[in-house]
Design a protein around this motif. Structure first.
Motif, PDB file in Angstrom:
ATOM      1  N   UNK A  89       0.824  -1.213   0.000  1.00 52.24           N
ATOM      2  CA  UNK A  89       0.000   0.000   0.000  1.00 52.24           C
ATOM      3  C   UNK A  89       0.859   1.264   0.000  1.00 52.24           C
ATOM      4  N   UNK A  90       2.174   1.105   0.032  1.00 50.38           N
ATOM      5  CA  UNK A  90       3.066   2.261   0.044  1.00 50.38           C
ATOM      6  C   UNK A  90       3.326   2.817   1.428  1.00 50.38           C
ATOM      7  N   UNK A  91       3.037   2.013   2.462  1.00 47.77           N
ATOM      8  CA  UNK A  91       3.308   2.444   3.830  1.00 47.77           C
ATOM      9  C   UNK A  91       4.764   2.169   4.182  1.00 47.77           C
ATOM     10  N   UNK A  92       5.248   2.907   5.188  1.00 48.14           N
ATOM     11  CA  UNK A  92       6.548   2.616   5.778  1.00 48.14           C
ATOM     12  C   UNK A  92       6.307   1.594   6.888  1.00 48.14           C
ATOM     13  N   UNK A  93       6.830   0.391   6.718  1.00 51.24           N
ATOM     14  CA  UNK A  93       6.526  -0.697   7.645  1.00 51.24           C
ATOM     15  C   UNK A  93       7.785  -1.126   8.378  1.00 51.24           C
ATOM     16  N   UNK A  94       7.736  -1.045   9.692  1.00 52.98           N
ATOM     17  CA  UNK A  94       8.784  -1.622  10.532  1.00 52.98           C
ATOM     18  C   UNK A  94       8.188  -2.842  11.226  1.00 52.98           C
ATOM     19  N   UNK A  95       8.949  -3.917  11.276  1.00 46.38           N
ATOM     20  CA  UNK A  95       8.461  -5.098  11.983  1.00 46.38           C
ATOM     21  C   UNK A  95       9.573  -5.685  12.829  1.00 46.38           C
ATOM     22  N   UNK A 153      10.472  -6.938  27.597  1.00 47.74           N
ATOM     23  CA  UNK A 153       9.816  -5.635  27.443  1.00 47.74           C
ATOM     24  C   UNK A 153      10.807  -4.517  27.119  1.00 47.74           C
ATOM     25  N   UNK A 154      12.025  -4.610  27.627  1.00 49.60           N
ATOM     26  CA  UNK A 154      13.024  -3.599  27.271  1.00 49.60           C
ATOM     27  C   UNK A 154      13.393  -3.707  25.790  1.00 49.60           C
ATOM     28  N   UNK A 155      13.504  -4.934  25.291  1.00 42.27           N
ATOM     29  CA  UNK A 155      13.782  -5.132  23.866  1.00 42.27           C
ATOM     30  C   UNK A 155      12.622  -4.628  23.022  1.00 42.27           C
ATOM     31  N   UNK A 156      11.408  -4.850  23.493  1.00 45.88           N
ATOM     32  CA  UNK A 156      10.224  -4.361  22.786  1.00 45.88           C
ATOM     33  C   UNK A 156      10.237  -2.838  22.696  1.00 45.88           C
ATOM     34  N   UNK A 157      10.454  -2.182  23.822  1.00 47.02           N
ATOM     35  CA  UNK A 157      10.502  -0.709  23.816  1.00 47.02           C
ATOM     36  C   UNK A 157      11.624  -0.212  22.918  1.00 47.02           C
ATOM     37  N   UNK A 158      12.753  -0.907  22.966  1.00 50.87           N
ATOM     38  CA  UNK A 158      13.871  -0.514  22.112  1.00 50.87           C
ATOM     39  C   UNK A 158      13.546  -0.654  20.638  1.00 50.87           C
ATOM     40  N   UNK A 159      12.796  -1.701  20.288  1.00 46.87           N
ATOM     41  CA  UNK A 159      12.421  -1.903  18.884  1.00 46.87           C
ATOM     42  C   UNK A 159      11.490  -0.797  18.404  1.00 46.87           C
ATOM     43  N   UNK A 160      10.515  -0.424  19.239  1.00 48.51           N
ATOM     44  CA  UNK A 160       9.606   0.665  18.866  1.00 48.51           C
ATOM     45  C   UNK A 160      10.378   1.976  18.723  1.00 48.51           C
ATOM     46  N   UNK A 161      11.305   2.220  19.646  1.00 51.22           N
ATOM     47  CA  UNK A 161      12.104   3.444  19.573  1.00 51.22           C
ATOM     48  C   UNK A 161      12.967   3.461  18.319  1.00 51.22           C
ATOM     49  N   UNK A 162      13.580   2.312  18.006  1.00 50.48           N
ATOM     50  CA  UNK A 162      14.409   2.228  16.805  1.00 50.48           C
ATOM     51  C   UNK A 162      13.583   2.481  15.551  1.00 50.48           C
ATOM     52  N   UNK A 163      12.371   1.938  15.517  1.00 50.80           N
ATOM     53  CA  UNK A 163      11.493   2.155  14.364  1.00 50.80           C
ATOM     54  C   UNK A 163      11.127   3.620  14.240  1.00 50.80           C
ATOM     55  N   UNK A 164      10.785   4.256  15.357  1.00 47.11           N
ATOM     56  CA  UNK A 164      10.400   5.667  15.324  1.00 47.11           C
ATOM     57  C   UNK A 164      11.555   6.548  14.874  1.00 47.11           C
ATOM     58  N   UNK A 165      12.760   6.183  15.274  1.00 50.86           N
ATOM     59  CA  UNK A 165      13.923   6.964  14.856  1.00 50.86           C
ATOM     60  C   UNK A 165      14.168   6.854  13.359  1.00 50.86           C
ATOM     61  N   UNK A 166      13.813   5.722  12.770  1.00 55.42           N
ATOM     62  CA  UNK A 166      14.045   5.511  11.339  1.00 55.42           C
ATOM     63  C   UNK A 166      12.898   6.030  10.476  1.00 55.42           C
ATOM     64  N   UNK A 167      11.650   5.796  10.897  1.00 58.68           N
ATOM     65  CA  UNK A 167      10.520   6.138  10.023  1.00 58.68           C
ATOM     66  C   UNK A 167       9.595   7.201  10.609  1.00 58.68           C
ATOM     67  N   UNK A 168       9.810   7.570  11.876  1.00 57.93           N
ATOM     68  CA  UNK A 168       8.957   8.572  12.512  1.00 57.93           C
ATOM     69  C   UNK A 168       7.953   7.942  13.455  1.00 57.93           C
ATOM     70  N   UNK A 169       7.227   8.781  14.175  1.00 59.24           N
ATOM     71  CA  UNK A 169       6.213   8.298  15.107  1.00 59.24           C
ATOM     72  C   UNK A 169       5.228   7.369  14.401  1.00 59.24           C
TER      73      UNK A 169
END
Length: 266
Positions: free
Chosen positions: A48-54, A85-101
């Motif tokens: 769909x043209x979205x920026x996808x982090x997984x 949970x720390x790894x989870x938070x880190x993954x979300x933070x890493x995604x936000x840093x790369x593609x935005x909120x």
């Protein structure tokens, strides 16, 4: 799997997905997106043209998914054990840093490993609770500040028909998946005023490689034929198609609901 089932699955897979212009350039985070239903969801949003982090702990499967999507996809893989949970938070933070909120969160991670009610230990209970419920809770917590900054968002929590159908052999998993609706409705009420929509997407028996390898046999085929209202087999793409709708502007007034994709079994 029988020849008739293979034909029905092939026909369904050939369908062209709907296009949702509102999803273009949206920022999506999918937990457990490296394989199975999660991989189909990642592919669907990328198309769909979205920026996808997984995020996923299976690096080999995740890298294979990326390779199969081609260079034009805007998918980002983050290796993480989401039961931590720390790894989870880190993954979300890493995604936000790369593609935005994050605009769209798909809480897909789960483990339906069979376990005995009488034999399960407190430690194993906590392990299964972490991946089947705690991850969804804290992934939503991690993305929420960004959604509030962006003026809204969509959270899609994956449920399961296993507990609805009273499937034995995984009581912790069943308890967690039944609790998903409570999380969905609570967050929908609390954050709806901020234009954050929260819904549950509940798959039926989906023909993922894992299910086909471990559980789908002649008896299972007969049970699907007997219990589903619709003929055929449910694919990961069927779940992904519903996720696209629930994330899109077309569902802008839909929240606090459960959407079951099980061919009418429940």
């Amino acid at each position: 799997m029988g020849e008739h089932s293979q034909q029905l699955m092939s026909g369904a897979a050939a369908l062209e997905p709907a296009r949702y212009p509102s999803l273009r350039c949206k920022r999506v985070f999918v937990t457990g997106g490296g394989s199975g239903i999660g991989a189909d969801i990642v592919r669907a949003f990328a198309q769909q043209g979205a920026y996808v982090a997984f995020a996923d702990r299976d690096a080999a499967a995740s890298q294979a998914l990326l390779a199969g999507m081609g260079d034009d996809s805007q998918a980002l893989f983050i290796e993480a054990d989401l039961a931590d949970m720390e790894a989870l938070r880190g993954a979300v933070q890493a995604a936000a840093e790369r593609i935005g909120d994050i605009d769209i969160l798909v809480n897909n991670t789960a483990n339906d490993a069979r376990h005995s009610f009488l034999d399960i230990s407190s430690e194993r209970f906590d392990e299964l609770m972490a991946i089947n419920m705690k991850t969804a809770f804290f992934a939503a917590q991690a993305v929420m500040p960004g959604m509030l900054r962006r003026g809204g968002g969509a959270i899609i929590n994956l449920g399961s028909t296993g507990w609805k159908n009273k499937v034995a052999g995984y009581p912790v998993y069943a308890a967690c998946k039944s609790a998903v609706n409570g999380l969905t409705r609570s967050l929908a009420r609390e954050y709806g005023k901020h234009n954050v929509r929260v819904n549950t997407l509940t798959p039926g028996w989906v023909m993922t490689p894992k299910q086909l390898a471990q559980w789908v046999d002649a008896e299972g085929e007969a049970e699907m034929d007997r219990s589903q209202c619709l003929p055929g087999r449910i694919l990961g793409s069927d779940i992904a198609n519903m996720a696209l709708f629930l994330a899109s502007a077309e569902s802008r007034m839909v929240t606090a609901q459960e959407f079951v994709v099980d061919a009418g079994w429940t």
